[in-house]
Design a protein around this motif. Sequence first.
Motif: not given
Length: 303
Positions: A179-195, A197-203
């Motif tokens: 959401r572009g804020t320090r207090g919100g969710p942060s970005l990961d260093g990689a795009p979300y990938q279908p294969e 995705l479940d692990a990335q959402l958990n992370d």
Amino acid sequence: MDCRAVSAPPPLLQRRARGPAVAVVLAVLAVLVAGAVLYVRGALPAAVPVAAGPFTPNDYARALDHVRPGGDLDFVGLGQDRAALERFVASLASVSPRLRPELFPTPQEGLAYWLNAYNALVLRQLLERHPDGVGSAWFGRFYWGHAWPVGGERLTLWALEQRILGEYGDPRVHFALFRGTRGGPSLDGAPYQPEFLDAQLNDASRRFMGNPRHVRLEGDTVHLARLFETRQQDFLAALPEGRGGNVLQFVWAFLPDTCEERPGCDTRGDLDRACGPRLDKCRVTFMPEDLSLPDVADAAARR
């Protein structure tokens, strides 16, 4: 010459004269309001340009190279790679799961597309506003004030989050949206990938829960990020007990067992000891979100 004053028209004629003008003004206002609603909700069409090539998140991945391990962004480096981000944003206009469903045959492929699209558009808008960030946009205009062509539709960030991503019914999505804020969710260093995705959402969920800005335990009080209040019904609906459950049960599921990676965080064991086995002995309060820009330069200046 008759110098008598010309008498004014009767009040009834005045009202009749004003009537059509008022009706026109009201009609124009109704059209403007309807158009604004359609704009914010992403219900307006957009041109679909010919795709320059197969759709991939490679250019977006290059932009994410400028995300630091703690989630802050190197805006200088991102600006130097702006062309890659611009190419990815431009590619969204030609294809989407709604326009070309045959290219995204599984829910995972569709969801990964929309998550990457949302986060890339936030990055694109932050570059335009740097160094002002989200906090200077009045009434949340950052999320509804601009619409981009995406697969034949003109979509605001609000429309992407509320109308499209909400259809997937996965509450972990809320922790994956930057959401572009320090207090919100942060970005990961990689795009979300279908294969993956479940692990990335958990992370993404674990990163959020393991940050004291979002979950902090003090005695028998649990301080939670405001996100847990605004999206509480989504989190409760994911519990076995449904909406009759406790939001702390959802929090517990993604808290770390230890704080080796994030010193000072709270663990599942901490929550168990403070709130009891049913997590019903604690008081919950909600913390305001830190709307400052997650800029690595600002973080360095504060040290």
